[in-house]
Design a protein around this motif. Structure first.
Motif, PDB file in Angstrom:
ATOM      1  N   ALA A 318       0.829  -1.216   0.000  1.00 26.01           N
ATOM      2  CA  ALA A 318       0.000   0.000   0.000  1.00 26.01           C
ATOM      3  C   ALA A 318       0.863   1.266   0.000  1.00 26.01           C
ATOM      4  O   ALA A 318       0.478   2.294  -0.577  1.00 26.01           O
ATOM      5  CB  ALA A 318      -0.925  -0.011   1.215  1.00 26.01           C
ATOM      6  N   LEU A 322       0.052   4.866  -1.908  1.00 24.54           N
ATOM      7  CA  LEU A 322      -0.331   6.017  -1.071  1.00 24.54           C
ATOM      8  C   LEU A 322       0.625   7.180  -1.302  1.00 24.54           C
ATOM      9  O   LEU A 322       0.218   8.334  -1.422  1.00 24.54           O
ATOM     10  CB  LEU A 322      -0.335   5.607   0.411  1.00 24.54           C
ATOM     11  N   VAL A 328      -6.067   3.271  -1.415  1.00 21.59           N
ATOM     12  CA  VAL A 328      -5.957   1.812  -1.302  1.00 21.59           C
ATOM     13  C   VAL A 328      -7.175   1.319  -0.521  1.00 21.59           C
ATOM     14  O   VAL A 328      -7.532   1.906   0.510  1.00 21.59           O
ATOM     15  CB  VAL A 328      -4.655   1.421  -0.559  1.00 21.59           C
ATOM     16  N   LEU A 330      -8.795  -1.991   1.458  1.00 23.30           N
ATOM     17  CA  LEU A 330      -8.537  -3.339   1.989  1.00 23.30           C
ATOM     18  C   LEU A 330      -9.857  -3.899   2.494  1.00 23.30           C
ATOM     19  O   LEU A 330     -10.542  -3.268   3.306  1.00 23.30           O
ATOM     20  CB  LEU A 330      -7.521  -3.286   3.131  1.00 23.30           C
ATOM     21  N   THR A 356      -6.875   6.943   7.583  1.00 24.26           N
ATOM     22  CA  THR A 356      -7.612   5.707   7.274  1.00 24.26           C
ATOM     23  C   THR A 356      -9.111   5.992   7.313  1.00 24.26           C
ATOM     24  O   THR A 356      -9.576   6.822   8.100  1.00 24.26           O
ATOM     25  CB  THR A 356      -7.286   4.585   8.286  1.00 24.26           C
ATOM     26  N   LEU A 382      -6.490   5.356   2.973  1.00 22.34           N
ATOM     27  CA  LEU A 382      -6.477   3.896   3.128  1.00 22.34           C
ATOM     28  C   LEU A 382      -7.838   3.505   3.691  1.00 22.34           C
ATOM     29  O   LEU A 382      -8.165   3.854   4.825  1.00 22.34           O
ATOM     30  CB  LEU A 382      -5.347   3.491   4.081  1.00 22.34           C
ATOM     31  N   ILE A 403      -6.917  -4.603  -1.993  1.00 21.92           N
ATOM     32  CA  ILE A 403      -6.348  -5.754  -1.272  1.00 21.92           C
ATOM     33  C   ILE A 403      -7.520  -6.548  -0.711  1.00 21.92           C
ATOM     34  O   ILE A 403      -8.368  -5.995   0.004  1.00 21.92           O
ATOM     35  CB  ILE A 403      -5.431  -5.289  -0.115  1.00 21.92           C
TER      36      ILE A 403
END
Length: 700
Positions: A318, A322, A328, A330, A356, A382, A403
Motif C-alpha cells: 500500500a 499512497l 488503497v 482493503l 484511514t 487507506l 487488497i
C-alpha cells in the motif's frame, strides 16, 4: 433433420421439458451430448425369477399372469409376472389407464428393478419395463445401461430416449455425413495431438461413453481411466485453463497506474516497527513492487500460513500507491477481522500522516454519510472495510490498489464490482489477494491460473510449536482442571464453541452456556465471552482486556478464527472439532503458539466419530504445515467446498476431477499455452463448449 440445433427440435421435447432440462445445465444439443452417465448397469443378462435376491437389482423376463388395481393405504397397480422358475409381484403407485391396459394376461415383459420382500414374497416397486414383441429380444448388441444425473420430473427412461436421438445424430456425424450436423461437435484439438496422445475422436469418445459394450473394462471406466474419458477430461481441463488465460489477457488490456518511486513511505513505516521483515516477506514484497511498476493491473495471490505476516506485506504494498497519491482499499470478510486490520494499519500509518477510512455494514446514518464523503473526496487514503465497500453508493476518488483478505469467502460478482470502482478514472486498480488458507498446488494450478502466486513460507522468529491432542468429551472434567492449572501458572487460554447451526443465535447461546459452566467450575479465573451477536465496541473491549491479561480464559465462537493476536495465550480447547473443516481448525489453532511459551491445542470431540472426522483430527495431530493440511483437506472434502465461489465453473466439472486427474495438470497447462499461441481460433469455441455461461463468472 439437417437443421437440428435446439433441444425443442428433438422428438418429445416441448417448452416444459426444455425448462426442466435447464435444471441439469442442459441448454443445447451440445450440452445434452456432454451430459454423461455417472454409472452403468449391466442389464444384458436375464435372471430367472426364482434366482432373485432381495435388494440386488436384476433384469427379469416373464409373462403377465394377472393385473389388478388394489386399494390399500394408496391405490396401486399390482401385476403378477411369471417365468419357468417362479412368480413375482410388480407394484406401480403411479400409473395410467394405458399402462394398465398394456398389462393384459399373456404379455411378455422385460423388467429391471430391485426386488424387495413384500407381504406375499418378493415384489418390485416401479421397475423399468418394456413389452417384448413376440417374446423376442430386440437388442442386437449387448451394451451397458447408462444411469444419468437426473432431476425431479425427468425419468431415466426419458433421458435415455433423448440421448438415443442425439447419439443417432452423432453416429451420422461420425460416419462422415457432416451436412446432417453442421456445427454440433467439431473436433477442436489439433490433429497431431490426437495422433501423438492416441486420442479417440470426440464423437467416437462420446458415443462410447453413452453406450459402452458389456465387455468393457468396468473398473477402468469407473476410475475415469478409459481413453474415451481421458479425451474428454483433457479437453475440459484445457478449456478451464484457456478461460483463465482469456481472463488474464482481458485484465492486462486494462491500464493501471505504473508506480515508480523512492519507497520513502515504505522506509518510514519499517523504521518505526519493533521488528524486521522475514526473508520471505521481503521476497514477496519485491515481487509485488515489480508488478506495480507495470502499466497494467497486478493480479497477485499471496499465500501465507497462519501468522506468517501477510498484513505487513499488504501494508508495504500500500505504501508506494499512497505515496503516489492513490487510494488503497482493503477488504476483509468479517467485521472482527476488518477491525483488527484497522487497528494494526491505523497504528502503523497514522504517525506517517496517512488517514484511514472505515466502512462496515453497521456504520449507519450520519457516520456512514461522513465515511462515504471522505472516500469520495479522497480524504480517506487507506479505506478498510467489509462487504460494505461493494455497495453502489461507495465511490472512490482515485482507487489504485484493492487488497482482498481471505478472498475465498467472497463471491465472484463482489470482487468484480470492487474492481469496477477504480475504472471511472480510466484506470483499473491493481489487485492483491491474500489468503491464510494455503491452496493445494493442484487447485492453484487450475483455479488460480489467472493470478501470479507468491508464498510467504517462513514464520517470524520466536514462535513456538503447538502440540495437538484429540480427547473425548467424556474427559471434559480433566480438561477443565488442565485449564485451571495453566492459567494459575500465568498462561491464558481460549475455549472455542463450534456449534455449527444455521442459526447464529444458537451458536451464541451455546457459547453463553459454556461460559456459565466454566465460571461455575473455575470461580478463581477471570473469564470473558465473545460471540458474533455482540456489538463491535463490546467485542473490542473484551478482546483488549484479554490481550492486556485482565482475563485468563476467553470463551468464544469461531469469530476468533482469524486476526486475533495474543502472544501470551498458549492453550486452546476446541469443542466438537469434528464439525469443522481442516482449514478452519488450522486457522483456529493458529491463535496460539504466537509467543515463546510451549503451546497446546485440545480437540474435544464427541464420540463416536465418523471415518472422515477421524481422518481430519489425525491430520491436525500430525502436522502444523498449512500446505500439507490443505492437500489433505482437498482429498477429504473435494475441491468444491475449498474453492467457495472463486471459479463457479470449476465446481461444475462434467468429466474431470481435480483430485483424480491432478497428474494431467502440468501437461494441460503446457498444452493450453501451445494452443493459445499457435491455434488461437480454437480457444473461444473450446471455452464456450465446456464452460458456456460459467465462463463469464471468471471475469474478476
Amino acid at each position: 433433420m439437417a437443421h437440428l440445433q435446439k433441444l425443442t427440435d428433438l422428438k418429445g421435447v416441448g417448452p416444459k421439458l426444455a425448462q426442466q432440462l435447464e435444471k441439469l445445465n442442459i441448454f443445447s444439443l451440445t450440452d445434452l451430448c456432454f451430459h454423461l452417465p455417472f454409472r452403468y448397469e449391466d442389464r444384458s443378462r436375464v435372471i430367472p425369477i426364482g434366482g432373485l435376491h432381495p435388494m440386488r437389482p436384476a433384469v427379469i423376463q416373464g409373462e403377465v399372469r394377472g393385473a389388478s388395481v388394489v386399494f390399500g393405504k394408496r391405490r396401486s397397480l399390482l401385476v403378477k409376472l411369471q417365468d419357468h422358475s417362479g412368480l413375482i409381484n410388480l407394484r406401480f403407485y403411479h400409473f395410467n389407464a394405458a399402462q394398465k391396459n398394456q398389462m393384459s394376461v399373456g404379455t411378455q415383459l422385460r423388467c429391471y428393478g430391485e426386488p424387495r420382500r413384500g407381504a406375499s414374497g418378493l415384489e418390485m416397486y416401479h421397475p423399468e419395463y418394456r413389452v417384448m414383441e413376440d417374446g423376442l429380444d430386440d437388442e442386437s448388441e449387448p451394451r451397458l445401461t447408462p444411469v444419468y444425473p437426473a432431476t425431479e420430473g425427468i425419468t431415466q427412461q426419458r433421458l435415455r430416449l433423448l440421448h438415443e436421438q442425439t447419439q443417432e445424430l452423432l453416429r451420422n456425424h461420425a460416419v462422415d455425413l457432416p451436412d446432417l450436423l453442421p456445427d454440433l461437435l467439431p473436433d477442436l484439438l489439433p490433429e497431431q495431438w490426437r495422433e501423438q496422445w492416441r486420442l479417440p475422436g470426440l464423437s467416437e469418445a462420446l458415443l462410447f461413453l453413452h453406450q459402452p459394450p458389456t465387455h468393457v473394462n468396468l473398473a477402468e471406466l469407473e476410475s475415469g481411466q478409459h481413453p474415451a474419458q481421458k479425451r474428454l477430461i483433457l479437453e475440459e481441463l484445457l478449456a478451464h485453463q484457456l478461460s483463465l488465460l482469456q481472463l488474464r489477457a482481458q485484465v492486462q488490456r486494462d491500464s493501471a497506474p505504473a508506480i515508480l518511486g523512492d519507497h520513502a513511505l515504505r522506509k518510514s513505516l519499517l523504521a518505526q516497527l519493533p521488528f524486521s521483515p522475514t526473508g520471505a516477506q521481503q521476497r514477496v514484497t519485491d515481487e509485488i513492487t515489480a508488478d506495480l511498476q507495470q502499466p497494467y493491473p497486478m493480479l497477485r495471490l499471496v499465500q501465507g500460513d497462519v501468522g506468517s505476516g501477510k498484513t505487513l506485506v499488504a501494508a508495504l504494498a500500500a505504501c508506494d500507491l499512497l505515496q503516489a497519491g492513490y487510494q488503497v482499499a482493503l477488504m476483509a470478510p468479517t467485521e472482527i477481522l476488518a477491525e483488527q486490520h484497522l487497528k494494526n494499519l491505523d497504528g502503523w500509518f497514522a504517525p506517517l500522516g496517512i488517514r484511514t477510512g472505515w466502512l462496515a455494514g453497521k456504520v449507519k446514518g450520519k457516520a456512514r454519510e461522513k465515511a462515504l464523503e471522505e472516500i469520495a473526496s479522497g480524504h480517506a487514503q487507506l479505506v478498510i472495510g467489509t462487504h460494505a465497500l461493494f455497495q453502489d453508493d461507495v465511490h472512490f476518488a482515485r482507487l489504485g490498489l484493492v487488497i482482498i483478505d481471505e478472498q475465498h469467502r467472497f463471491g465472484v460478482h463482489q470482487r468484480l464490482s470492487l474492481k469496477e470502482k477504480g475504472e471511472h478514472s480510466g484506470m483499473a486498480p491493481h489487485q492483491l489477494v491474500m489468503t491464510a488458507t494455503p491452496i493445494p498446488r493442484t487447485l492453484a494450478m487450475s483455479a488460480y491460473a489467472d493470478l501470479d502466486t507468491s508464498v510467504i513460507d517462513e514464520l517470524p522468529p520466536g514462535r513456538s510449536p503447538i502440540t495437538t491432542v484429540a480427547i473425548s468429551e467424556q474427559r471434559r472434567p480433566e480438561i477443565i482442571q488442565r485449564v485451571q492449572e495453566a492459567c494459575s501458572e500465568g498462561a491464558q487460554a481460549y475455549w472455542v464453541c463450534t456449534l455449527i447451526e444455521e442459526s447464529e443465535t444458537l451458536q451464541c447461546q451455546a457459547a453463553e452456556n459454556t461460559a456459565e459452566e466454566l465460571r461455575a467450575a473455575l470461580p478463581q479465573l477471570r473469564i470473558g465471552l465473545v460471540h458474533g451477536r455482540m456489538k463491535a465496541a463490546e467485542k473490542a473491549a473484551i478482546m483488549d482486556a484479554f490481550k492486556a491479561h485482565e482475563l485468563d480464559l476467553l470463551v468464544a465462537t469461531t469469530v476468533i478464527e482469524v486476526g486475533v493476536d495474543v502472544p501470551n495465550a498458549s492453550l486452546m480447547i476446541i469443542e466438537n472439532p469434528e464439525r469443522l473443516g481442516l482449514a478452519q481448525l488450522h486457522q483456529l489453532r493458529g491463535r496460539v503458539g504466537r509467543g515463546s511459551a510451549k503451546s497446546h491445542c485440545v480437540l474435544l470431540y464427541k464420540a463416536p466419530l465418523s471415518l472422515t472426522s477421524k481422518q481430519r483430527l489425525q491430520v491436525m495431530r500430525d502436522s502444523q504445515d498449512g500446505f500439507y493440511i490443505a492437500e489433505q483437506d482437498l482429498q477429504i472434502r473435494g475441491p468444491g467446498e475449498l474453492l467457495g465461489t472463486r471459479q463457479t465453473g470449476l465446481q461444475m466439472l462434467r468429466v474431470a476431477d481435480l483430485q483424480r486427474d491432478a497428474d494431467m495438470l502440468p501437461q494441460v497447462q503446457a498444452m493450453a499455452q501451445d494452443l493459445w499461441l499457435k491455434h488461437p481460433a480454437t480457444v473461444g469455441p473450446l471455452v464456450q463448449r465446456w464452460l458456456g455461461n460459467a465462463g463469464r463468472f471468471a471475469n474478476v
